[in-house]
Design a protein around this motif. Structure first.
Motif, PDB file in Angstrom:
ATOM      1  N   ASP A  29      37.981  35.615  37.631  1.00 35.37           N
ATOM      2  CA  ASP A  29      38.494  36.697  38.467  1.00 35.37           C
ATOM      3  C   ASP A  29      38.074  36.363  39.904  1.00 35.37           C
ATOM      4  O   ASP A  29      36.885  36.342  40.219  1.00 35.37           O
ATOM      5  CB  ASP A  29      37.902  38.032  38.008  1.00 35.37           C
ATOM      6  CG  ASP A  29      38.336  39.203  38.885  1.00 35.37           C
ATOM      7  OD1 ASP A  29      38.876  38.969  39.982  1.00 35.37           O
ATOM      8  OD2 ASP A  29      38.111  40.362  38.474  1.00 35.37           O
ATOM      9  N   PHE A  59      42.904  29.349  33.966  1.00 41.36           N
ATOM     10  CA  PHE A  59      43.651  30.405  34.649  1.00 41.36           C
ATOM     11  C   PHE A  59      42.717  31.191  35.562  1.00 41.36           C
ATOM     12  O   PHE A  59      41.490  31.161  35.407  1.00 41.36           O
ATOM     13  CB  PHE A  59      44.329  31.348  33.652  1.00 41.36           C
ATOM     14  CG  PHE A  59      43.372  32.242  32.895  1.00 41.36           C
ATOM     15  CD1 PHE A  59      42.998  33.486  33.389  1.00 41.36           C
ATOM     16  CD2 PHE A  59      42.841  31.828  31.680  1.00 41.36           C
ATOM     17  CE1 PHE A  59      42.116  34.302  32.691  1.00 41.36           C
ATOM     18  CE2 PHE A  59      41.960  32.645  30.965  1.00 41.36           C
ATOM     19  CZ  PHE A  59      41.601  33.884  31.484  1.00 41.36           C
ATOM     20  N   MET A  96      47.197  37.061  31.325  1.00 40.09           N
ATOM     21  CA  MET A  96      46.539  35.772  31.082  1.00 40.09           C
ATOM     22  C   MET A  96      45.792  35.783  29.745  1.00 40.09           C
ATOM     23  O   MET A  96      45.804  34.788  29.005  1.00 40.09           O
ATOM     24  CB  MET A  96      45.571  35.455  32.224  1.00 40.09           C
ATOM     25  CG  MET A  96      46.221  35.189  33.563  1.00 40.09           C
ATOM     26  SD  MET A  96      47.341  33.764  33.540  1.00 40.09           S
ATOM     27  CE  MET A  96      48.929  34.596  33.735  1.00 40.09           C
ATOM     28  N   ASN A 109      47.562  41.261  35.674  1.00 41.57           N
ATOM     29  CA  ASN A 109      47.554  39.801  35.541  1.00 41.57           C
ATOM     30  C   ASN A 109      46.478  39.324  34.577  1.00 41.57           C
ATOM     31  O   ASN A 109      46.689  38.353  33.832  1.00 41.57           O
ATOM     32  CB  ASN A 109      47.357  39.155  36.915  1.00 41.57           C
ATOM     33  CG  ASN A 109      48.555  39.352  37.820  1.00 41.57           C
ATOM     34  OD1 ASN A 109      49.665  39.608  37.358  1.00 41.57           O
ATOM     35  ND2 ASN A 109      48.334  39.249  39.116  1.00 41.57           N
ATOM     36  N   VAL A 152      42.866  35.005  38.230  1.00 41.02           N
ATOM     37  CA  VAL A 152      43.618  36.148  38.760  1.00 41.02           C
ATOM     38  C   VAL A 152      42.888  36.674  39.987  1.00 41.02           C
ATOM     39  O   VAL A 152      41.701  36.422  40.174  1.00 41.02           O
ATOM     40  CB  VAL A 152      43.768  37.267  37.706  1.00 41.02           C
ATOM     41  CG1 VAL A 152      44.582  36.787  36.517  1.00 41.02           C
ATOM     42  CG2 VAL A 152      42.401  37.768  37.223  1.00 41.02           C
ATOM     43  N   ALA A 161      48.062  35.139  40.551  1.00 41.82           N
ATOM     44  CA  ALA A 161      47.516  34.435  39.392  1.00 41.82           C
ATOM     45  C   ALA A 161      47.674  32.934  39.568  1.00 41.82           C
ATOM     46  O   ALA A 161      48.577  32.462  40.278  1.00 41.82           O
ATOM     47  CB  ALA A 161      48.210  34.889  38.110  1.00 41.82           C
TER      48      ALA A 161
END
Length: 421
Positions: A218, A237, A112, A108, A239, A256
């Motif tokens: 993360d 974004f 991204m 992921n 993950v 995600a």
């Protein structure tokens, strides 16, 4: 709360704990026939008792229905990625359309970065924390090399000041400002795996955007552990894996987040797969990728149902417990651990807690830096039935998880730790 030393105080807190019944929902490992003190939920969460039931339901549907399980199973497999959306969205502070369970964390992360790390001659640098978890380090390094860039000159890794163990937010913001003409992506582990520091996501994201860069995180050590507000904080974004605090089992399906302002932008470059293609046309096998709305458009392959069933079993527990209630207990549980550790005379075998003492800057993990004889102390803990973990070069990580750990566990751990010193 004013903490006290005696065991009776820990037992009183356990008796008053509104979440105490949730411990019975998990399988607790044993060491030498005795229930272990399990403080490693930050590495692998315990198995919910309901996990076997959830998986067996899918296995039974597979046996009885074969391929027809895709549409006629109790939880139709075609739509399995949708069943976890509501709870995942709550856990990360997002809208359901902005999250999706899929793949593994590093897969992921690469997906991204394919969309949000698009280096140009002007903007090409990545800013992150020094000593990030290996999966992140290798992903950053390989992405830079994939674009023909030298990680030595394009990856900015921020380290704590001399004599300190955590990063100051002011130093992160300053680094972003100093590189604002060249930075393309700012990405951190929301909770740093080694120190346990919970970074200030909102401030970092704003600084990245002010500099013209994207901001990603993360959440491997954050989801299910600390309060998150990804949508409100405007994160581009994120993950995560699900086998730590989310208790989905070793190698469990990851997830995600893509903010809504990007999630419906079909022009955004991405590495596509057939499960991310528009659902109504997916089986027509036509040329021309049309992404699903939201984060679903980043899916690659059909959903791993057996792994997903384990995730659903755990998320059901989270739904019943409530993340706000879990956070409230976590602050007390970790605060109690810190209090007891601070009562120890560590002059014989010196140690220090390097995780921030401000509850807002940490989750349930405390990292104990051993200044000498660390491995010996850790081995004594293991033999005594403590399941914690050791991280080089000298940290014992302990994480009292509010879903299944008790205040008495904390008391007993510190008692054994003190003796081991």
């Amino acid at each position: 709360m004013k903490f006290e030393n005696p065991l009776a105080f820990a037992k009183k807190l356990d008796k008053q704990d509104p979440l105490k019944s949730f411990r019975k929902r998990f399988h607790l490992p044993k060491v030498n026939g005795k229930t272990a003190i399990y403080f490693t939920g930050n590495s692998l969460g315990l198995q919910p008792i309901s996990t076997k039931k959830f998986i067996n339901e899918e296995v039974s549907d597979w046996a009885a229905l074969g391929v027809e399980g895709h549409v006629h199973a109790k939880r139709p497999w075609l739509y399995y990625h949708k069943f976890s959306k509501k709870t995942l969205a709550k856990l990360v502070g997002a809208k359901p359309i902005e999250v999706v369970a899929m793949n593994q964390l590093t897969v992921n992360l690469h997906l991204m970065m394919a969309s949000f790390y698009r280096p140009t001659k002007q903007r090409f640098k990545i800013i992150t924390e020094a000593g990030a978890f290996s999966s992140d380090q290798y992903a950053f390094e390989s992405q830079l090399k994939f674009h023909g860039l030298d990680p030595e000159t394009t990856l900015i890794e921020l380290a704590p000041r001399k004599g300190e163990f955590t990063l100051r937010t002011a130093d992160i913001l300053q680094a972003i400002e100093e590189n604002k003409e060249q930075v393309a992506l700012v990405i951190f582990g929301a909770v740093q795996y080694y120190s346990g520091q919970f970074f200030e996501i909102k401030k970092i994201t704003k600084a990245a955007h002010d500099a013209g860069a994207y901001a990603g995180f993360d959440l491997a050590h954050a989801i299910g552990n600390v309060p998150l507000h990804l949508h409100k904080d405007q994160v581009d974004f994120a993950v995560w894996c699900s086998y730590k605090y989310l208790n989905s089992g070793p190698g469990g399906v990851a997830g995600a987040f893509v903010h809504g302002r990007h999630a419906n932008d079909s022009s955004l470059p991405r590495l596509a797969g057939w499960w991310g293609h528009h659902e109504k046309d997916r089986f027509q096998m036509k040329k021309g990728f049309i992404p699903m709305p939201g984060a679903d458009g980043w899916q690659l392959s059909n959903f791993p149902v057996l792994s997903g069933a384990a995730l659903l079993a755990s998320l059901q527990v989270f739904e019943k417990a409530g993340i706000k209630n879990l956070r409230k207990k976590s602050v007390l549980l970790t605060g109690y651990l810190e209090f007891l550790l601070n009562q120890i005379d560590n002059s014989i075998t010196p140690f220090s807690v390097i995780t921030p003492d401000d509850p807002k800057q940490r989750g349930c993990q405390l990292s104990i830096l051993m200044h000498q004889n660390g491995k010996s102390v850790f081995q004594k803990l293991t033999r005594a039935g403590i399941i914690a973990d050791w991280r080089e070069p000298g940290v014992i990580r302990v994480a009292p998880v509010p879903l299944y750990n008790r205040f008495e566990d904390v008391f007993e751990f510190v008692k054994i730790f003190k003796a081991a010193l």
